[in-house]
Scaffold this motif. Structure first.
Motif, PDB file in Angstrom:
ATOM      1  N   SER A   6       8.512  -8.445 -16.639  1.00 16.56           N
ATOM      2  CA  SER A   6       8.100  -9.056 -15.149  1.00 16.56           C
ATOM      3  C   SER A   6       7.034  -9.175 -13.941  1.00 16.56           C
ATOM      4  CB  SER A   6       9.431  -8.599 -14.036  1.00 16.56           C
ATOM      5  OG  SER A   6       9.252  -7.408 -14.269  1.00 16.56           O
ATOM      6  N   GLY A   7       6.175  -8.657 -14.497  1.00 20.57           N
ATOM      7  CA  GLY A   7       5.123  -8.620 -13.157  1.00 20.57           C
ATOM      8  C   GLY A   7       5.525  -7.777 -12.314  1.00 20.57           C
ATOM      9  N   GLU A   8       6.632  -7.058 -12.482  1.00 18.54           N
ATOM     10  CA  GLU A   8       7.007  -5.921 -11.371  1.00 18.54           C
ATOM     11  C   GLU A   8       6.366  -5.158 -10.850  1.00 18.54           C
ATOM     12  OE1 GLU A   8      10.566  -7.348 -10.298  1.00 18.54           O
ATOM     13  OE2 GLU A   8      10.131  -9.636  -9.493  1.00 18.54           O
ATOM     14  N   LEU A   9       6.550  -3.932  -9.993  1.00 19.01           N
ATOM     15  CA  LEU A   9       6.570  -2.564  -9.559  1.00 19.01           C
ATOM     16  C   LEU A   9       7.742  -2.076  -9.762  1.00 19.01           C
ATOM     17  CD1 LEU A   9       3.420  -2.237  -8.061  1.00 19.01           C
ATOM     18  CD2 LEU A   9       3.900  -1.931 -10.127  1.00 19.01           C
ATOM     19  N   PRO A  10       8.693  -0.702 -10.364  1.00 21.52           N
ATOM     20  CA  PRO A  10      10.204  -0.971  -9.887  1.00 21.52           C
ATOM     21  C   PRO A  10      10.309   0.112  -8.510  1.00 21.52           C
ATOM     22  CG  PRO A  10       9.407   0.558 -12.384  1.00 21.52           C
ATOM     23  CD  PRO A  10       7.910  -0.432 -11.413  1.00 21.52           C
ATOM     24  N   ALA A  11      11.013  -0.430  -8.047  1.00 22.72           N
ATOM     25  CA  ALA A  11      11.362  -0.117  -6.676  1.00 22.72           C
ATOM     26  C   ALA A  11      10.926   2.027  -6.233  1.00 22.72           C
ATOM     27  CB  ALA A  11      12.819  -0.053  -6.388  1.00 22.72           C
ATOM     28  N   GLU A  12      11.284   2.610  -7.670  1.00 19.15           N
ATOM     29  CA  GLU A  12      11.728   3.498  -7.044  1.00 19.15           C
ATOM     30  C   GLU A  12      10.065   4.185  -7.360  1.00 19.15           C
ATOM     31  OE1 GLU A  12      11.920   7.696  -5.891  1.00 19.15           O
ATOM     32  OE2 GLU A  12      13.167   6.118  -6.097  1.00 19.15           O
ATOM     33  N   PHE A  13       8.729   3.976  -7.785  1.00 16.07           N
ATOM     34  CA  PHE A  13       7.717   3.873  -8.167  1.00 16.07           C
ATOM     35  C   PHE A  13       7.144   3.452  -6.162  1.00 16.07           C
ATOM     36  CE2 PHE A  13       3.718   1.984  -8.712  1.00 16.07           C
ATOM     37  CZ  PHE A  13       2.764   3.744  -9.108  1.00 16.07           C
ATOM     38  N   LEU A  14       7.253   2.767  -6.190  1.00 19.19           N
ATOM     39  CA  LEU A  14       7.315   2.135  -5.092  1.00 19.19           C
ATOM     40  C   LEU A  14       7.568   2.796  -3.516  1.00 19.19           C
ATOM     41  CD1 LEU A  14       7.631  -1.780  -5.185  1.00 19.19           C
ATOM     42  CD2 LEU A  14       5.385  -0.674  -5.081  1.00 19.19           C
ATOM     43  N   ARG A  15       8.345   3.398  -3.942  1.00 22.87           N
ATOM     44  CA  ARG A  15       8.746   4.407  -2.496  1.00 22.87           C
ATOM     45  C   ARG A  15       8.158   5.809  -2.772  1.00 22.87           C
ATOM     46  NH1 ARG A  15      13.579   2.301  -3.855  1.00 22.87           N
ATOM     47  NH2 ARG A  15      14.754   3.226  -5.548  1.00 22.87           N
ATOM     48  N   GLN A  16       7.945   6.087  -4.131  1.00 18.65           N
ATOM     49  CA  GLN A  16       6.801   7.492  -4.038  1.00 18.65           C
ATOM     50  C   GLN A  16       5.739   6.909  -3.593  1.00 18.65           C
ATOM     51  OE1 GLN A  16       7.395   8.346  -7.920  1.00 18.65           O
ATOM     52  NE2 GLN A  16       9.293   9.655  -8.446  1.00 18.65           N
ATOM     53  N   LEU A  17       5.238   5.574  -4.268  1.00 19.31           N
ATOM     54  CA  LEU A  17       4.146   5.706  -3.766  1.00 19.31           C
ATOM     55  C   LEU A  17       3.302   4.973  -2.507  1.00 19.31           C
ATOM     56  CD1 LEU A  17       0.909   4.811  -4.558  1.00 19.31           C
ATOM     57  CD2 LEU A  17       1.713   2.715  -4.451  1.00 19.31           C
ATOM     58  N   ALA A  18       4.448   5.123  -1.346  1.00 20.11           N
ATOM     59  CA  ALA A  18       4.777   4.830  -0.238  1.00 20.11           C
ATOM     60  C   ALA A  18       4.514   6.242   0.800  1.00 20.11           C
ATOM     61  CB  ALA A  18       5.822   3.657   0.240  1.00 20.11           C
ATOM     62  N   ALA A  19       5.627   7.491   0.117  1.00 22.61           N
ATOM     63  CA  ALA A  19       5.359   8.441   0.468  1.00 22.61           C
ATOM     64  C   ALA A  19       4.479   8.927   0.404  1.00 22.61           C
ATOM     65  CB  ALA A  19       7.243   9.072  -0.353  1.00 22.61           C
ATOM     66  N   GLN A  20       3.772   9.159  -0.305  1.00 25.02           N
ATOM     67  CA  GLN A  20       2.542   9.633  -0.648  1.00 25.02           C
ATOM     68  C   GLN A  20       1.339   9.112   0.210  1.00 25.02           C
ATOM     69  OE1 GLN A  20       1.854   8.574  -5.170  1.00 25.02           O
ATOM     70  NE2 GLN A  20       1.757  11.034  -5.249  1.00 25.02           N
ATOM     71  N   ILE A  21       1.544   7.612   0.299  1.00 24.18           N
ATOM     72  CA  ILE A  21       0.595   6.913   1.219  1.00 24.18           C
ATOM     73  C   ILE A  21       1.069   7.926   2.642  1.00 24.18           C
ATOM     74  CG2 ILE A  21       0.185   4.812   2.482  1.00 24.18           C
ATOM     75  CD1 ILE A  21       0.045   3.218  -0.313  1.00 24.18           C
ATOM     76  N   ARG A  22       2.286   7.971   3.407  1.00 23.48           N
ATOM     77  CA  ARG A  22       1.871   8.165   4.347  1.00 23.48           C
ATOM     78  C   ARG A  22       1.934   9.509   5.072  1.00 23.48           C
ATOM     79  NH1 ARG A  22       6.837   5.064   3.604  1.00 23.48           N
ATOM     80  NH2 ARG A  22       7.953   6.735   3.047  1.00 23.48           N
ATOM     81  N   LYS A  23       1.973  10.746   3.724  1.00 20.27           N
ATOM     82  CA  LYS A  23       1.611  11.571   3.595  1.00 20.27           C
ATOM     83  C   LYS A  23      -0.237  12.377   4.091  1.00 20.27           C
ATOM     84  CE  LYS A  23       1.469  16.073   0.672  1.00 20.27           C
ATOM     85  NZ  LYS A  23       1.769  16.825  -0.491  1.00 20.27           N
ATOM     86  N   ILE A  24      -1.134  11.183   2.620  1.00 17.46           N
ATOM     87  CA  ILE A  24      -2.113  10.502   3.266  1.00 17.46           C
ATOM     88  C   ILE A  24      -2.332  10.488   5.245  1.00 17.46           C
ATOM     89  CG2 ILE A  24      -4.674   9.762   2.905  1.00 17.46           C
ATOM     90  CD1 ILE A  24      -3.438  10.259  -0.205  1.00 17.46           C
ATOM     91  N   ARG A  25      -2.252   9.511   5.411  1.00 15.76           N
ATOM     92  CA  ARG A  25      -2.626   8.996   7.049  1.00 15.76           C
ATOM     93  C   ARG A  25      -2.050  10.026   7.653  1.00 15.76           C
ATOM     94  NH1 ARG A  25       2.352   5.095   8.179  1.00 15.76           N
ATOM     95  NH2 ARG A  25       2.997   7.808   8.815  1.00 15.76           N
ATOM     96  N   ASP A  26      -0.690  10.949   7.469  1.00 14.66           N
ATOM     97  CA  ASP A  26      -0.417  11.794   7.734  1.00 14.66           C
ATOM     98  C   ASP A  26      -1.442  12.476   8.137  1.00 14.66           C
ATOM     99  OD1 ASP A  26       1.952  10.349   9.562  1.00 14.66           O
ATOM    100  OD2 ASP A  26       2.661  12.049   8.164  1.00 14.66           O
TER     101      ASP A  26
END
Length: 114
Positions: A6-26
């Motif tokens: 499908s060329g798409e990233l699974p939703a769970e992976f995207l949620r984890q990635l977003a959480a990691q990015i927020r952690k780095i930003r904070d």
């Protein structure tokens, strides 16, 4: 991770990635690098983004008339503080990137000639 069909990233992976990015930003907001000159007359503090946020000059620093030496000492101390902050940022970013694949690029606060 990435699905070939499908060329798409699974939703769970995207949620984890977003959480990691927020952690780095904070985490970036909390990072500060500090360095002191060898003579103890200059103390520089740099944010996790490479911004100079503190520069303490001991009044004894004004006893010298060598402005070039003073300039060099200040710049060297700020650079050491920036490297300290950069090391902390790299440690924080390493949590997001695959092991041993920290992206090479200019150091934080590095100014690219235009």
């Amino acid at each position: 991770m990435y699905t070939e069909i499908s060329g798409e990233l699974p939703a769970e992976f995207l949620r984890q990635l977003a959480a990691q990015i927020r952690k780095i930003r904070d985490g970036l907001a909390e990072i500060e690098g500090t360095a002191e000159s060898p003579d103890g007359l200059i103390l520089a503090t740099v944010s996790g983004c490479g911004e100079l946020i503190g520069l303490d000059l001991n009044p004894r620093i004004y006893r010298t008339t060598d402005s070039q030496a003073l300039e060099t000492a200040i710049l060297d101390t700020v650079d050491a503080a920036r490297r300290s902050a950069e090391a902390e940022v790299a440690g924080l970013a390493a949590e997001l990137l695959p092991h041993g694949e920290l992206a090479a690029g200019p150091p934080i606060g590095h100014r690219v000639p235009v």
